[in-house]
Enzyme design. Structure first.
Site, mmCIF file in Angstrom:
data_model
loop_
_atom_site.group_PDB
_atom_site.id
_atom_site.type_symbol
_atom_site.label_atom_id
_atom_site.label_comp_id
_atom_site.label_asym_id
_atom_site.label_seq_id
_atom_site.Cartn_x
_atom_site.Cartn_y
_atom_site.Cartn_z
ATOM 1 C CB ALA A 77 -123.239 13.610 9.799
ATOM 2 C CB CYS A 78 -122.027 8.465 10.898
ATOM 3 S SG CYS A 78 -121.069 7.023 11.379
ATOM 4 N N GLY A 79 -119.786 8.232 8.246
ATOM 5 C CA GLY A 79 -119.352 7.350 7.163
ATOM 6 C C GLY A 79 -119.686 5.894 7.406
#
Length: 142
Positions: free
Chosen positions: A12-14
């Site tokens: 979920a983390c860029g």
């Protein structure tokens, strides 16, 4: 190129996604550990933080975590107390940690992973936001 690389990843983390893509751009398929589902052991966490040259406090994530509610900004807390909180709430472990034979990094920003990867990149690389990190020859843009 065969190299044993492990990334403690949050899909979920860029920043974590960009780091994983840079590892793959070097021709390496890493071991991906979704640390929110499978947190590292205490020993692994302590070793990663030390090998990355960080303090325990520097390895804690504040944004989007129960950091404030848990009172973790209290300077009187010991490293052991902070580690206990990180292991109880893995979202507090900053991301992504990457471990390779060339070193360990907390890859924030994501291009810090380039410090511990071989120079085997395949052409240009841009982050999800369009920022170019590697040129057409696969060399780091500074």
């Amino acid at each position: 190129m065969t190299m044993d690389v492990k990334i403690y990843h949050n899909p979920a983390c860029g920043t974590s996604r960009n780091t994983l893509a840079m590892i793959r751009n070097a021709g390496i398929e890493p071991t991906v550990v979704e640390y929110l589902k499978t947190p590292p052991s205490r020993d692994e966490l302590v070793r990663m933080i030390a090998d990355a040259g960080l303090t325990v406090r520097e390895a804690i994530r504040e944004k989007g975590t129960p950091y404030a509610e848990l009172g973790l900004d209290d300077p009187a807390l010991t490293d052991d107390q902070l580690l206990d909180a990180m292991l109880e709430h893995p979202i507090l472990i900053n991301r992504p940690f990457v471990v390779t034979p060339l070193g360990t990094r907390l890859s924030r920003p994501s291009e810090l992973v380039l410090d511990i990867l071989p120079d085997t990149h395949k052409g240009p690389f841009s982050k999800e936001d369009g920022e170019q990190v590697l040129d057409n020859e696969g060399k780091r843009i500074v």
